[in-house]
Design a protein around this motif. Structure first.
Motif, PDB file in Angstrom:
ATOM      1  N   GLN A 162       9.107  -2.131 -17.880  1.00 52.83           N
ATOM      2  CA  GLN A 162       8.451  -0.829 -17.747  1.00 52.83           C
ATOM      3  C   GLN A 162       7.087  -0.963 -17.071  1.00 52.83           C
ATOM      4  O   GLN A 162       6.715  -0.124 -16.258  1.00 52.83           O
ATOM      5  CB  GLN A 162       8.317  -0.149 -19.117  1.00 52.83           C
ATOM      6  CG  GLN A 162       9.623   0.405 -19.645  1.00 52.83           C
ATOM      7  CD  GLN A 162      10.294   1.374 -18.681  1.00 52.83           C
ATOM      8  OE1 GLN A 162       9.672   2.273 -18.117  1.00 52.83           O
ATOM      9  NE2 GLN A 162      11.583   1.171 -18.462  1.00 52.83           N
ATOM     10  N   SER A 199      10.233   7.937  -3.667  1.00 52.62           N
ATOM     11  CA  SER A 199      10.238   8.870  -4.787  1.00 52.62           C
ATOM     12  C   SER A 199      10.200   8.025  -6.049  1.00 52.62           C
ATOM     13  O   SER A 199      10.854   6.984  -6.122  1.00 52.62           O
ATOM     14  CB  SER A 199      11.468   9.778  -4.754  1.00 52.62           C
ATOM     15  OG  SER A 199      12.649   9.016  -4.753  1.00 52.62           O
ATOM     16  N   ASP A 200       9.404   8.455  -7.014  1.00 55.19           N
ATOM     17  CA  ASP A 200       9.195   7.653  -8.226  1.00 55.19           C
ATOM     18  C   ASP A 200      10.505   7.312  -8.915  1.00 55.19           C
ATOM     19  O   ASP A 200      11.456   8.110  -8.912  1.00 55.19           O
ATOM     20  CB  ASP A 200       8.294   8.399  -9.208  1.00 55.19           C
ATOM     21  CG  ASP A 200       6.832   8.292  -8.843  1.00 55.19           C
ATOM     22  OD1 ASP A 200       6.515   7.634  -7.840  1.00 55.19           O
ATOM     23  OD2 ASP A 200       5.998   8.866  -9.568  1.00 55.19           O
ATOM     24  N   VAL A 201      10.537   6.130  -9.493  1.00 54.39           N
ATOM     25  CA  VAL A 201      11.679   5.666 -10.277  1.00 54.39           C
ATOM     26  C   VAL A 201      11.216   5.504 -11.720  1.00 54.39           C
ATOM     27  O   VAL A 201      10.036   5.255 -11.983  1.00 54.39           O
ATOM     28  CB  VAL A 201      12.231   4.326  -9.727  1.00 54.39           C
ATOM     29  CG1 VAL A 201      12.856   4.531  -8.364  1.00 54.39           C
ATOM     30  CG2 VAL A 201      11.155   3.260  -9.654  1.00 54.39           C
ATOM     31  N   SER A 202      12.137   5.671 -12.657  1.00 53.20           N
ATOM     32  CA  SER A 202      11.752   5.562 -14.060  1.00 53.20           C
ATOM     33  C   SER A 202      12.693   4.678 -14.867  1.00 53.20           C
ATOM     34  O   SER A 202      12.323   4.196 -15.924  1.00 53.20           O
ATOM     35  CB  SER A 202      11.692   6.952 -14.703  1.00 53.20           C
ATOM     36  OG  SER A 202      12.939   7.608 -14.568  1.00 53.20           O
ATOM     37  N   ASN A 203      13.854   4.449 -14.345  1.00 54.59           N
ATOM     38  CA  ASN A 203      14.874   3.707 -15.065  1.00 54.59           C
ATOM     39  C   ASN A 203      15.150   2.398 -14.333  1.00 54.59           C
ATOM     40  O   ASN A 203      15.277   2.397 -13.112  1.00 54.59           O
ATOM     41  CB  ASN A 203      16.140   4.571 -15.138  1.00 54.59           C
ATOM     42  CG  ASN A 203      17.199   3.991 -16.018  1.00 54.59           C
ATOM     43  OD1 ASN A 203      17.249   2.792 -16.266  1.00 54.59           O
ATOM     44  ND2 ASN A 203      18.067   4.861 -16.491  1.00 54.59           N
ATOM     45  N   ASN A 260       5.666   2.074  -8.907  1.00 48.16           N
ATOM     46  CA  ASN A 260       5.409   3.472  -8.554  1.00 48.16           C
ATOM     47  C   ASN A 260       3.975   3.668  -8.065  1.00 48.16           C
ATOM     48  O   ASN A 260       3.741   4.363  -7.067  1.00 48.16           O
ATOM     49  CB  ASN A 260       5.685   4.394  -9.741  1.00 48.16           C
ATOM     50  CG  ASN A 260       7.160   4.622  -9.973  1.00 48.16           C
ATOM     51  OD1 ASN A 260       7.952   4.682  -9.037  1.00 48.16           O
ATOM     52  ND2 ASN A 260       7.543   4.733 -11.227  1.00 48.16           N
ATOM     53  N   ARG A 264       3.073   4.811  -4.275  1.00 47.41           N
ATOM     54  CA  ARG A 264       2.325   6.055  -4.066  1.00 47.41           C
ATOM     55  C   ARG A 264       1.053   5.788  -3.268  1.00 47.41           C
ATOM     56  O   ARG A 264       0.678   6.581  -2.406  1.00 47.41           O
ATOM     57  CB  ARG A 264       1.969   6.700  -5.402  1.00 47.41           C
ATOM     58  CG  ARG A 264       3.097   7.531  -5.945  1.00 47.41           C
ATOM     59  CD  ARG A 264       2.617   8.331  -7.145  1.00 47.41           C
ATOM     60  NE  ARG A 264       3.412   7.909  -8.283  1.00 47.41           N
ATOM     61  CZ  ARG A 264       2.952   7.690  -9.499  1.00 47.41           C
ATOM     62  NH1 ARG A 264       1.683   7.853  -9.768  1.00 47.41           N
ATOM     63  NH2 ARG A 264       3.750   7.318 -10.453  1.00 47.41           N
ATOM     64  N   ASP A 301      17.875   2.587 -11.781  1.00 50.59           N
ATOM     65  CA  ASP A 301      17.705   3.418 -10.582  1.00 50.59           C
ATOM     66  C   ASP A 301      17.788   2.552  -9.336  1.00 50.59           C
ATOM     67  O   ASP A 301      17.377   1.400  -9.340  1.00 50.59           O
ATOM     68  CB  ASP A 301      16.353   4.134 -10.590  1.00 50.59           C
ATOM     69  CG  ASP A 301      16.265   5.242 -11.616  1.00 50.59           C
ATOM     70  OD1 ASP A 301      17.313   5.652 -12.152  1.00 50.59           O
ATOM     71  OD2 ASP A 301      15.130   5.699 -11.880  1.00 50.59           O
ATOM     72  N   ILE A 349       7.819  -1.351 -13.398  1.00 46.12           N
ATOM     73  CA  ILE A 349       8.219  -0.075 -12.776  1.00 46.12           C
ATOM     74  C   ILE A 349       7.000   0.810 -12.558  1.00 46.12           C
ATOM     75  O   ILE A 349       6.850   1.422 -11.501  1.00 46.12           O
ATOM     76  CB  ILE A 349       9.291   0.633 -13.636  1.00 46.12           C
ATOM     77  CG1 ILE A 349      10.601  -0.150 -13.570  1.00 46.12           C
ATOM     78  CG2 ILE A 349       9.491   2.070 -13.189  1.00 46.12           C
ATOM     79  CD1 ILE A 349      11.671   0.328 -14.534  1.00 46.12           C
ATOM     80  N   ARG A 350       6.124   0.864 -13.546  1.00 52.33           N
ATOM     81  CA  ARG A 350       4.897   1.668 -13.387  1.00 52.33           C
ATOM     82  C   ARG A 350       4.050   1.123 -12.248  1.00 52.33           C
ATOM     83  O   ARG A 350       3.549   1.881 -11.407  1.00 52.33           O
ATOM     84  CB  ARG A 350       4.094   1.650 -14.686  1.00 52.33           C
ATOM     85  CG  ARG A 350       2.801   2.446 -14.623  1.00 52.33           C
ATOM     86  CD  ARG A 350       2.198   2.663 -15.986  1.00 52.33           C
ATOM     87  NE  ARG A 350       0.843   3.069 -16.116  1.00 52.33           N
ATOM     88  CZ  ARG A 350       0.093   3.809 -15.311  1.00 52.33           C
ATOM     89  NH1 ARG A 350       0.567   4.251 -14.200  1.00 52.33           N
ATOM     90  NH2 ARG A 350      -1.147   4.117 -15.573  1.00 52.33           N
TER      91      ARG A 350
END
Length: 137
Positions: free
Chosen positions: A30, A53-57, A37, A41, A60, A33-34
């Protein structure tokens, strides 16, 4: 397409935080992933438009062209190194920097904006108007 989990795992294995054959812990995943992102960005804000585009999983798919995966992986490792108190090798840092330069070149070469200078005088021998002017059709 590559899963986000694979990019995060590869970045952590570059840092030698996890073994390349094992999955990172959920918290590390996690955090990765943060950081991914945030990095993407920032790149988008700097004009490196890859269509992020942001991913969260972790499952993904990575929303970028596959030819940029290596550069993103190494630059993610570069971003994460201070969190884990490790330093990347000079070779890995060079790969990250070359990858970022390659992405920048790709984005720049894909920019087909035309530059016009309407305030400059038209020189002798330059056409004003359509290139077809003067031809009998």
């Amino acid at each position: 397409m590559t899963a986000v989990a694979q990019i995060v795992r590869d970045a952590l294995s570059i840092l030698r935080v996890v073994d390349a054959r094992e999955a990172p812990e959920a918290e590390d995943e996690q955090d990765g992933i943060r950081a991914l992102n945030l990095m993407m960005r920032a790149w988008e804000a700097d004009g490196l438009n890859l269509g992020w585009s942001d991913v969260s999983n972790p499952a993904d798919e990575l929303p970028i062209p596959p030819e940029n995966e290596e550069a993103i992986t190494y630059n993610l490792a570069k971003r994460l190194q201070s969190r884990y108190g490790v330093s990347m090798s000079v070779i890995d840092l060079d790969i990250a920097n070359q990858g970022l330069a390659s992405i920048s070149a790709q984005v720049t070469s894909a920019d087909y904006s035309r530059i016009e200078y309407p305030d400059l005088p038209t020189g002798q021998g330059q056409r004003v108007g359509n290139w077809r002017d003067g031809f009998n059709c």
